[in-house]
Design a protein around this motif. Structure first.
Motif, PDB file in Angstrom:
ATOM      1  N   PRO A 115      36.920  46.536  41.180  1.00 53.20           N
ATOM      2  CA  PRO A 115      38.026  47.460  41.741  1.00 53.20           C
ATOM      3  C   PRO A 115      36.953  49.384  40.445  1.00 53.20           C
ATOM      4  O   PRO A 115      37.375  50.295  40.240  1.00 53.20           O
ATOM      5  N   ALA A 116      36.343  48.069  39.431  1.00 48.61           N
ATOM      6  CA  ALA A 116      36.271  49.193  38.406  1.00 48.61           C
ATOM      7  C   ALA A 116      35.179  50.526  38.613  1.00 48.61           C
ATOM      8  O   ALA A 116      35.128  51.374  38.212  1.00 48.61           O
ATOM      9  N   GLU A 117      34.627  50.327  39.815  1.00 42.97           N
ATOM     10  CA  GLU A 117      33.374  51.117  39.775  1.00 42.97           C
ATOM     11  C   GLU A 117      34.488  51.893  40.643  1.00 42.97           C
ATOM     12  O   GLU A 117      33.668  53.576  40.607  1.00 42.97           O
ATOM     13  N   LEU A 118      35.145  51.750  41.768  1.00 37.38           N
ATOM     14  CA  LEU A 118      35.508  52.874  42.856  1.00 37.38           C
ATOM     15  C   LEU A 118      36.486  53.757  41.314  1.00 37.38           C
ATOM     16  O   LEU A 118      36.884  54.983  41.230  1.00 37.38           O
ATOM     17  N   GLU A 119      36.936  52.371  40.514  1.00 35.72           N
ATOM     18  CA  GLU A 119      37.810  53.459  39.494  1.00 35.72           C
ATOM     19  C   GLU A 119      37.381  54.234  38.895  1.00 35.72           C
ATOM     20  O   GLU A 119      37.804  55.697  38.420  1.00 35.72           O
ATOM     21  N   ALA A 120      35.950  54.450  38.576  1.00 34.43           N
ATOM     22  CA  ALA A 120      35.138  55.355  37.954  1.00 34.43           C
ATOM     23  C   ALA A 120      35.267  56.393  38.341  1.00 34.43           C
ATOM     24  O   ALA A 120      34.675  57.755  37.972  1.00 34.43           O
ATOM     25  N   VAL A 121      34.551  56.085  39.362  1.00 31.45           N
ATOM     26  CA  VAL A 121      34.498  56.990  40.111  1.00 31.45           C
ATOM     27  C   VAL A 121      35.829  58.431  40.591  1.00 31.45           C
ATOM     28  O   VAL A 121      35.606  59.622  40.447  1.00 31.45           O
ATOM     29  N   LEU A 122      36.524  57.072  40.936  1.00 27.76           N
ATOM     30  CA  LEU A 122      38.489  57.894  40.904  1.00 27.76           C
ATOM     31  C   LEU A 122      38.643  58.823  40.239  1.00 27.76           C
ATOM     32  O   LEU A 122      39.186  60.429  39.624  1.00 27.76           O
ATOM     33  N   ALA A 123      38.182  58.358  38.425  1.00 23.06           N
ATOM     34  CA  ALA A 123      38.962  58.774  37.549  1.00 23.06           C
ATOM     35  C   ALA A 123      37.881  60.351  37.266  1.00 23.06           C
ATOM     36  O   ALA A 123      38.478  61.306  36.534  1.00 23.06           O
TER      37      ALA A 123
ATOM     38  N   LEU B 135      23.813  41.836  32.683  1.00 28.19           N
ATOM     39  CA  LEU B 135      23.628  42.581  31.441  1.00 28.19           C
ATOM     40  C   LEU B 135      22.179  43.243  31.668  1.00 28.19           C
ATOM     41  O   LEU B 135      21.611  43.034  32.985  1.00 28.19           O
ATOM     42  N   ASP B 136      22.180  44.518  30.885  1.00 29.60           N
ATOM     43  CA  ASP B 136      20.985  45.225  31.238  1.00 29.60           C
ATOM     44  C   ASP B 136      20.126  44.763  30.943  1.00 29.60           C
ATOM     45  O   ASP B 136      19.947  43.589  30.164  1.00 29.60           O
ATOM     46  N   GLY B 137      18.877  45.021  30.401  1.00 28.91           N
ATOM     47  CA  GLY B 137      17.402  45.102  29.723  1.00 28.91           C
ATOM     48  C   GLY B 137      18.182  44.437  28.285  1.00 28.91           C
ATOM     49  O   GLY B 137      16.871  43.732  27.585  1.00 28.91           O
ATOM     50  N   THR B 138      18.894  45.012  27.068  1.00 29.18           N
ATOM     51  CA  THR B 138      18.308  44.948  25.992  1.00 29.18           C
ATOM     52  C   THR B 138      19.855  44.346  25.700  1.00 29.18           C
ATOM     53  O   THR B 138      20.277  44.022  24.589  1.00 29.18           O
ATOM     54  N   GLY B 139      20.994  43.744  27.062  1.00 33.44           N
ATOM     55  CA  GLY B 139      22.100  42.798  26.234  1.00 33.44           C
ATOM     56  C   GLY B 139      23.234  43.995  26.198  1.00 33.44           C
ATOM     57  O   GLY B 139      24.233  43.024  26.381  1.00 33.44           O
ATOM     58  N   ARG B 140      23.163  44.836  26.860  1.00 33.42           N
ATOM     59  CA  ARG B 140      24.243  45.314  26.946  1.00 33.42           C
ATOM     60  C   ARG B 140      25.127  44.733  28.092  1.00 33.42           C
ATOM     61  O   ARG B 140      24.635  44.743  29.457  1.00 33.42           O
ATOM     62  N   LEU B 141      26.436  44.638  28.776  1.00 25.77           N
ATOM     63  CA  LEU B 141      27.134  44.238  29.109  1.00 25.77           C
ATOM     64  C   LEU B 141      28.024  45.339  29.797  1.00 25.77           C
ATOM     65  O   LEU B 141      28.550  45.968  29.363  1.00 25.77           O
ATOM     66  N   THR B 142      28.033  45.041  31.290  1.00 23.44           N
ATOM     67  CA  THR B 142      29.608  45.808  31.927  1.00 23.44           C
ATOM     68  C   THR B 142      30.021  45.277  32.472  1.00 23.44           C
ATOM     69  O   THR B 142      29.555  43.877  33.203  1.00 23.44           O
ATOM     70  N   VAL B 143      31.284  45.296  32.145  1.00 23.54           N
ATOM     71  CA  VAL B 143      32.633  44.668  33.303  1.00 23.54           C
ATOM     72  C   VAL B 143      33.097  44.821  34.117  1.00 23.54           C
ATOM     73  O   VAL B 143      33.001  45.856  35.014  1.00 23.54           O
ATOM     74  N   LEU B 144      32.692  44.193  35.394  1.00 23.52           N
ATOM     75  CA  LEU B 144      32.672  44.207  36.757  1.00 23.52           C
ATOM     76  C   LEU B 144      34.275  44.190  37.213  1.00 23.52           C
ATOM     77  O   LEU B 144      34.454  45.135  38.067  1.00 23.52           O
ATOM     78  N   SER B 145      34.932  43.127  36.515  1.00 24.18           N
ATOM     79  CA  SER B 145      36.119  42.486  37.777  1.00 24.18           C
ATOM     80  C   SER B 145      36.103  41.697  36.906  1.00 24.18           C
ATOM     81  O   SER B 145      35.468  41.056  36.769  1.00 24.18           O
ATOM     82  N   ARG B 146      37.816  41.562  37.070  1.00 29.42           N
ATOM     83  CA  ARG B 146      38.567  39.629  36.938  1.00 29.42           C
ATOM     84  C   ARG B 146      37.640  39.193  38.729  1.00 29.42           C
ATOM     85  O   ARG B 146      38.234  39.562  39.362  1.00 29.42           O
ATOM     86  N   ARG B 147      37.676  37.853  38.517  1.00 24.50           N
ATOM     87  CA  ARG B 147      37.086  37.358  39.729  1.00 24.50           C
ATOM     88  C   ARG B 147      37.827  37.387  40.268  1.00 24.50           C
ATOM     89  O   ARG B 147      38.402  37.343  41.758  1.00 24.50           O
ATOM     90  N   THR B 148      39.564  37.236  40.204  1.00 22.43           N
ATOM     91  CA  THR B 148      40.926  37.472  41.063  1.00 22.43           C
ATOM     92  C   THR B 148      40.797  38.323  41.316  1.00 22.43           C
ATOM     93  O   THR B 148      41.320  38.789  42.272  1.00 22.43           O
ATOM     94  N   ASP B 149      40.185  39.631  40.845  1.00 24.75           N
ATOM     95  CA  ASP B 149      40.175  41.087  41.537  1.00 24.75           C
ATOM     96  C   ASP B 149      39.221  41.596  42.173  1.00 24.75           C
ATOM     97  O   ASP B 149      38.947  42.358  43.031  1.00 24.75           O
ATOM     98  N   LEU B 150      38.713  40.465  42.293  1.00 21.12           N
ATOM     99  CA  LEU B 150      36.690  40.991  43.622  1.00 21.12           C
ATOM    100  C   LEU B 150      37.985  41.255  44.951  1.00 21.12           C
ATOM    101  O   LEU B 150      38.550  40.248  45.117  1.00 21.12           O
TER     102      LEU B 150
END
Length: 481
Positions: free
Chosen positions: A392-400, A367-382
């Protein structure tokens, strides 16, 4: 608190307003109320009563909507099952549901479950209508939705009338009221997203423009010609819509689109905005009756999945269950009136799913300072490489963001040295060859340990009926190679 069937209420308050359209057919609230009454009579004739369960194997069809509301008037619970499943996959779900009646849409599961009664034959011309309409209470079970079962045998999440009502209220409070919302229904009605759309339009006195499946050309026709005001997409279907309309602007009647299933590449969001589509990223799950967080229209920037919907709470906790401050990543937990009553016949799993009254989502986020959520991954996908966490989401955003990459998914695979390493599956634009600079592209934005060990080209990513990437299939492809 008690409510009446929303279709019955609509027939009393706005009888001539459109409630449902499907394959060229249209039903006002008055007409749909009469149809639902005939379905109630047909179900009663088969001995279906309050507390019973009805299992259904079907793709999207107007008959599914009629059945859903008819079951509500009887106090009967619907157990919609994924129409893609095999008999072996369906059998344990049916054992858990113990249905009084099992139905299937013609052409669906005809080999997997041929003994199920055809949905179309449930109501014939001789069917007697029934005015029976039991009150709906907050705790009344409405649906059993089986989770994907990525960590074992699927569990049936029990969602109540109160869950669906609360979800509709929270969504409206976040998106803003509309006098007659018209939602495009391309999400499957055997998933929570499709059912949430069905109930939301009924509670709001709107119309569901139901489709059997997603098609980009048909979606654009609905937006341009049928007065659709709202829709739900994932990143790939949004891109297909924009490609099909060649980025032509949508009419002013179209208000917004919810985008689920993971982060959306910034260039795609920019294309949507240029075409007049207010695309709002959202995060949700079956156990919380669809939406949990969604960007607010006035502050959407495409960087997060937004704040918790009004009436819901989201927090991030550490390994010991301790709440974490903004900026620290950990497990996402949810609390509020949309959260399920529990898992069917699984008291231990239900206890494990909750922590101090909070639902454990098994997703990782920050969560950021304003309460907005960034979803990083499923626990099973970590992915844990040499003790370092990789999302994975971080890498996917760069590659996309690479101009030659159309879509990408990253999974972790076992490695003798590091324990686990990331591997990227890439779909290129215009069937181009796999770019040779993907590793260098990643290194410009990512630490060296995050750069995928391999890049593999695919013609398309495997996806489920909701459009989410099936990472399990990708892992199996690597193991089989």
């Amino acid at each position: 608190m008690e409510w009446t069937c929303p279709i019955r209420r609509g027939a009393e308050t706005r009888p001539d307003a459109l409630a449902l359209t499907f394959e060229g057919q249209r039903w006002t609230y008055r007409e749909l109320d009469a149809e639902v009454g005939r379905w109630v009579g047909a179900l009663q004739a088969r001995g279906v009563a309050a507390g019973d369960r009805v299992a259904l194997l079907a793709t999207n069809h107007a008959a599914v909507a009629r059945l859903f509301f008819a079951l509500g008037r009887l106090g009967t619970v619907l157990a919609p099952l994924n129409a893609r499943l095999t008999r072996a996959e369906l059998q344990p779900l049916l054992e858990d549901a113990s249905p009084k009646l099992t139905l299937r849409l013609g052409g669906v599961a005809d080999r997997a479950f041929p003994e199920a009664e055809l949905l179309e034959s449930l109501v014939d011309e001789a069917a007697t209508s029934s005015s029976h309409c039991a009150p709906l209470r907050e705790e009344t079970p409405r649906v059993i939705l089986f989770t994907s079962g990525t960590t074992g045998r699927p569990k049936g999440a029990v969602l109540t009338e109160g869950n669906f009502r609360a979800s509709a209220r929270a969504s409206e409070a976040n998106l803003g009221a509309h006098p007659a919302p018209c939602w495009l229904g391309t999400l499957p009605l055997f998933h929570v997203g499709g059912l949430a759309m069905l109930t939301r339009t009924a509670y709001d006195g709107g119309c569901l423009v139901l489709r059997a499946r997603f098609d980009e050309q048909d979606t654009n026709r609905a937006i341009d010609e049928e007065g659709v005001t709202h829709a739900s997409f994932v990143a790939t279907t949004l891109e297909r819509v924009l490609d099909a309309r060649k980025d032509r602007r949508v009419p002013s009647t179209f208000r917004l689109a919810l985008i689920g299933g993971g982060p959306v590449p910034a260039p795609l969001l920019a294309r949507a905005r240029a075409a007049g589509i207010l695309a709002l990223q959202t995060y949700g799950l079956t156990e919380a009756c669809s939406q949990v967080t969604t960007e607010r229209p006035a502050e959407a920037d495409g960087r997060t999945a937004g704040r918790a919907l009004p009436g819901l709470s989201v927090r991030i906790v550490g390994p010991g269950g301790e709440p974490l401050e903004a900026g620290r990543d950990g497990d996402i937990e949810v609390r509020g009136p949309t959260v399920m009553s529990g898992y069917l016949n699984r008291p231990e799993a239900t206890r494990e799913a909750f922590h101090d009254g909070w639902l454990r989502t098994k997703d990782l986020g920050v969560l950021d300072g304003t309460g907005r959520l960034t979803v990083l991954s499923r626990r099973t996908d970590l992915i844990v490489r040499g003790g370092e966490n990789i999302y994975p989401a971080e890498l996917e955003a760069v590659l996309a963001s690479h101009p030659a990459v159309k879509e990408v998914a990253v999974v972790g695979v076992p490695d003798a040295k590091w324990g686990e390493v990331p591997v990227a599956f890439v779909v290129t634009r215009d069937e181009r060859a796999l770019p040779e600079d993907l590793g260098a592209w990643c290194r410009e934005s990512l630490a060296g340990f995050k750069v995928p060990a391999r890049f593999l080209k695919l013609p398309a990513l495997p996806r489920n009926a909701m459009g989410k990437v099936e990472r399990r299939v990708l892992r199996e492809q690597i193991q089989a190679a």
